[in-house]
Write a protein that holds these residues in place. Structure first.
Motif, PDB file in Angstrom:
ATOM      1  N   LEU A   4       9.247  -1.873 -27.852  1.00 53.71           N
ATOM      2  CA  LEU A   4       8.418  -0.682 -27.968  1.00 53.71           C
ATOM      3  C   LEU A   4       9.282   0.510 -27.582  1.00 53.71           C
ATOM      4  O   LEU A   4       9.905   0.501 -26.518  1.00 53.71           O
ATOM      5  N   VAL A   5       9.305   1.512 -28.438  1.00 56.10           N
ATOM      6  CA  VAL A   5      10.104   2.697 -28.165  1.00 56.10           C
ATOM      7  C   VAL A   5       9.190   3.917 -28.203  1.00 56.10           C
ATOM      8  O   VAL A   5       8.560   4.189 -29.230  1.00 56.10           O
ATOM      9  N   GLU A   6       9.155   4.625 -27.060  1.00 59.47           N
ATOM     10  CA  GLU A   6       8.313   5.821 -26.953  1.00 59.47           C
ATOM     11  C   GLU A   6       9.137   7.071 -27.191  1.00 59.47           C
ATOM     12  O   GLU A   6      10.350   7.091 -26.947  1.00 59.47           O
ATOM     13  N   CYS A  22       4.749   5.857 -30.132  1.00 58.76           N
ATOM     14  CA  CYS A  22       5.288   4.559 -29.703  1.00 58.76           C
ATOM     15  C   CYS A  22       5.369   3.660 -30.923  1.00 58.76           C
ATOM     16  O   CYS A  22       4.354   3.414 -31.584  1.00 58.76           O
ATOM     17  N   GLY A 111       6.816  -0.366 -23.161  1.00 58.00           N
ATOM     18  CA  GLY A 111       7.931   0.509 -23.453  1.00 58.00           C
ATOM     19  C   GLY A 111       8.634   0.930 -22.169  1.00 58.00           C
ATOM     20  O   GLY A 111       8.225   0.570 -21.067  1.00 58.00           O
TER      21      GLY A 111
END
Length: 120
Positions: A4-6, A22, A111
């Motif tokens: 997960l990349v915010e 996200c 994340g």
């Protein structure tokens, strides 16, 4: 593996707006729910908003009417539109997803967090 990349955090003045994003990627069979949590210094992590794959949403009382959570199932992405921000919204915001990696196994993924600072 699932990641997960915010993105979208930053510094904003009181009354301003920010939009967090996200994106989930990796070995995803299905995403059952995604949500945003936050943790301010000296406080416990709390749920801010949640959205299920059916579109149902839930918010903590302190953000109702100001924050909106939405999702794009095709992009495995969840957004948090934050309006009328207050200094007490200052925290690290974390994305969480309940992801099935096959027909049987579902796990929670987090994340890395993105800082939101509301200050004049």
């Amino acid at each position: 593996q699932v990641q997960l990349v915010e993105s979208g955090g930053g510094l904003v003045q009181p009354g301003g707006s920010l939009r967090l994003s996200c994106v989930a990627s990796g070995s995803i069979f299905s995403i059952n729910a995604m949500g945003w949590y936050r943790q301010a210094p000296g406080k416990e992590r709390e749920l801010v908003a949640l959205i299920t794959n059916g579109g149902s949403t839930n918010y903590v009382d302190s953000v109702k009417g100001r924050f909106t959570i939405s999702g794009d199932n095709a992009k495995n992405t969840v957004y948090l539109q934050m309006n009328t921000l207050k200094p007490e919204d200052t925290a690290v915001y974390y994305c969480k997803a309940d992801i099935a990696v096959d027909y049987v196994n579902e796990y929670e993924y987090w994340g890395q967090g993105t800082q939101v600072t509301v200050s004049s």
